[in-house]
Structures are given as structure tokens and as C-alpha cells.
Write a protein that holds these residues in place. Structure first.
Motif, mmCIF file in Angstrom:
data_model
loop_
_atom_site.group_PDB
_atom_site.id
_atom_site.type_symbol
_atom_site.label_atom_id
_atom_site.label_comp_id
_atom_site.label_asym_id
_atom_site.label_seq_id
_atom_site.Cartn_x
_atom_site.Cartn_y
_atom_site.Cartn_z
ATOM 1 N N ILE A 34 0.651 -0.881 0.334
ATOM 2 C CA ILE A 34 0.024 0.133 0.203
ATOM 3 C C ILE A 34 0.840 1.004 0.200
ATOM 4 O O ILE A 34 0.073 2.320 -0.637
ATOM 5 N N PHE A 97 -5.049 5.325 6.461
ATOM 6 C CA PHE A 97 -5.207 3.539 6.187
ATOM 7 C C PHE A 97 -5.210 2.840 7.742
ATOM 8 O O PHE A 97 -4.108 3.437 7.914
ATOM 9 N N ASN A 99 -4.863 -1.093 9.636
ATOM 10 C CA ASN A 99 -5.287 -1.890 8.740
ATOM 11 C C ASN A 99 -4.381 -3.126 10.403
ATOM 12 O O ASN A 99 -3.991 -3.286 10.895
ATOM 13 N N VAL A 131 -9.725 5.137 6.115
ATOM 14 C CA VAL A 131 -9.861 3.801 5.204
ATOM 15 C C VAL A 131 -9.828 2.648 6.363
ATOM 16 O O VAL A 131 -8.360 2.178 6.610
ATOM 17 N N SER A 133 -10.056 -1.142 7.127
ATOM 18 C CA SER A 133 -9.518 -3.169 6.348
ATOM 19 C C SER A 133 -10.184 -3.847 7.420
ATOM 20 O O SER A 133 -10.343 -3.568 8.196
ATOM 21 N N LEU A 185 -12.578 -1.015 3.669
ATOM 22 C CA LEU A 185 -12.569 -1.736 2.554
ATOM 23 C C LEU A 185 -12.122 -3.294 3.296
ATOM 24 O O LEU A 185 -11.385 -3.628 3.916
ATOM 25 N N THR A 235 -6.826 0.658 -1.973
ATOM 26 C CA THR A 235 -6.527 1.437 -1.426
ATOM 27 C C THR A 235 -6.020 2.998 -1.999
ATOM 28 O O THR A 235 -6.710 4.095 -1.929
#
Length: 244
Positions: A34, A97, A99, A131, A133, A185, A235
Motif C-alpha cells: 500500500i 489507512f 489495518n 480507510v 481494512s 475496504l 486503497t
């Protein structure tokens, strides 16, 4: 590492721009491609703040190497279980982002709290695009018969996001942050796992040839998978085209 040092560490880095994206999980299997894909987006010229507990690790140093041209990657040493640390990492960023890593704690509650902590820190900081995950809720899809903790913990955060959006819809005085600034996502098991954690065994294929066989107790069901590079593509597309 104390919180005050963490905060000063960020302030001593390059001054963040409006195009900075904080990547939580940057040194992981998903995070590295990413970061690479975001750096390759010439239209947006993203700056990356990589959240890591160990900036001296080989993976963290590889991220620095990726962004050495233009000095576009900075490392933030932080602890996702510490609210002050997460809040400091959010200072001055445009996007996040996130995760989280279930396997660090191996508990549903801990990963759920990590996701919620990150979301609330981003909302407080005024992050423009978060975003998250996620993964499918196996316990929900199977009506409680087949819980899969490392899927269900991420899905629990997604459910919280949806609940917050419903609350915002009903409350006209709400700032609508979860509705306007958060994207979920939903990913899948990585194809790369077949080479690392679930290696096929040698055997005879259905047509008589010798080959490699991957066995799962799934009868005739399809097992969907995704490549890490494809997750990275989507992404980067999400950040570049938030209106879509």
C-alpha cells in the motif's frame, strides 16, 4: 518510550503536509504494498507517515528506502494500544489507512478496541479520509455456527462504523464524520498465504497428473482470495477518488 517523546519525535520530522497519509500496519504484509502504491501516485504526491512499534526493523527501513526520493516516508514509533500515541500520530495528516494486527493479541476485544481507538482519534483530529481494512463477519454469515475471530474482530469495528452512521442520520446536529469521511475496504485472505502459511502438498491431480493440492474442508464451495497488490491498488484508488 514515553508519550511526550513520541509527540516531540513527530514535530521534529518534516512538517506534515495536507497530503500526508498515516498508514497503521505499514510494515505488515498489506501495509508495504500500500505504501509503495501510494508513493507511485504521481497525481497526488502523497507523503507517508508509517506507524510502527519498531522503526529499526528491516521492514521499517525498507519503507524509508521506498520514499527516499523526495523524503516522502517518515517513521512514527507508536503503540496502537495507547490513545495518546495514536492521537499524536494523527497530527497534521489528511488521511489514515488502518489495518490492525489480530495476531499481536489474538483477542477479538483487543483488536476491536484498536480499531475504535484509531477511528475516534482520527475524528478528533479532523482527518479527512479514514480507510478501514475489514473482513467478513463469519459468525454473522454462519448464524453463529462458525466464528472466525480474526475476521469477526475487524467486522465488529465495521459494524460500529455502520451504527455510528445510523446515529448520524438520525441526529441532524451531528458532524456526520463517520458518514462523510470513513471508507470501509473489505478484503479477503491473501493469495500470498498459499506460499507462506498454507503451502499446498504434492499429490495426484483429478486428471492423473502430478502436481500440488490445496485441501480445505469446503466441499464444492468457492474460496475467494485476493492479491496484496490488488488491495494496494484499490486503497490508492480510494484515496485518489474519495467521491467515488
Amino acid at each position: 518510550m514515553n508519550v511526550s517523546y513520541r509527540i516531540e519525535q513527530v514535530r521534529s520530522m518534516n512538517k506534515p503536509t495536507a497530503r500526508t497519509i498515516l498508514v497503521i500496519g505499514a510494515t505488515g504484509a498489506m501495509g508495504r504494498p500500500i505504501v509503495s502504491r501510494l508513493l507511485a501516485d504521481e497525481n497526488n504526491n502523497w507523503h507517508i507517515r508509517a506507524f510502527t512499534c519498531n522503526p529499526e526493523s528491516s521492514h521499517a527501513q525498507q519503507l524509508l528506502e521506498m520514499g527516499k526520493e523526495g523524503n516522502r516516508v517518515e517513521l512514527f514509533q507508536g503503540d496502537i494500544n495507547d490513545s495518546a500515541s495514536v492521537a499524536a500520530a494523527m497530527e497534521g495528516v489528511y488521511g489514515v489507512f488502518c489495518n490492525t494486527n489480530f495476531w499481536e493479541s489474538c483477542t477479538v476485544s483487543a483488536e476491536r478496541e484498536q480499531g475504535l481507538r484509531s477511528l475516534e482519534a482520527a475524528r478528533t483530529a479532523g482527518v479527512q479520509h479514514f480507510v478501514y481494512s475489514s473482513l467478513d463477519s463469519c459468525v454473522t454469515l454462519s448464524h453463529g455456527r462458525l466464528p472466525v475471530p480474526h475476521f469477526d474482530s475487524k467486522a465488529a469495528v465495521e459494524h460500529e462504523i455502520n451504527w455510528r452512521r445510523s446515529e448520524e442520520f438520525m441526529n441532524q446536529e451531528s458532524d456526520g464524520w463517520y458518514s462523510r469521511h470513513v471508507t470501509v475496504l473489505v478484503t479477503l485472505p491473501y493469495i500470498e498465504n498459499v506460499k507462506q502459511f498454507a503451502v499446498p502438498e504434492q499429490g495426484t491431480l483429478s486428471d492423473g497428473r502430478e502436481g500440488v493440492i490445496f485441501r480445505l474442508p469446503m466441499a464444492d464451495a468457492v474460496w475467494p482470495m485476493v492479491a496484496l497488490d490488488d488491495i494496494a491498488f484499490f486503497t490508492a484508488h480510494i484515496f485518489a477518488h474519495p467521491e467515488e
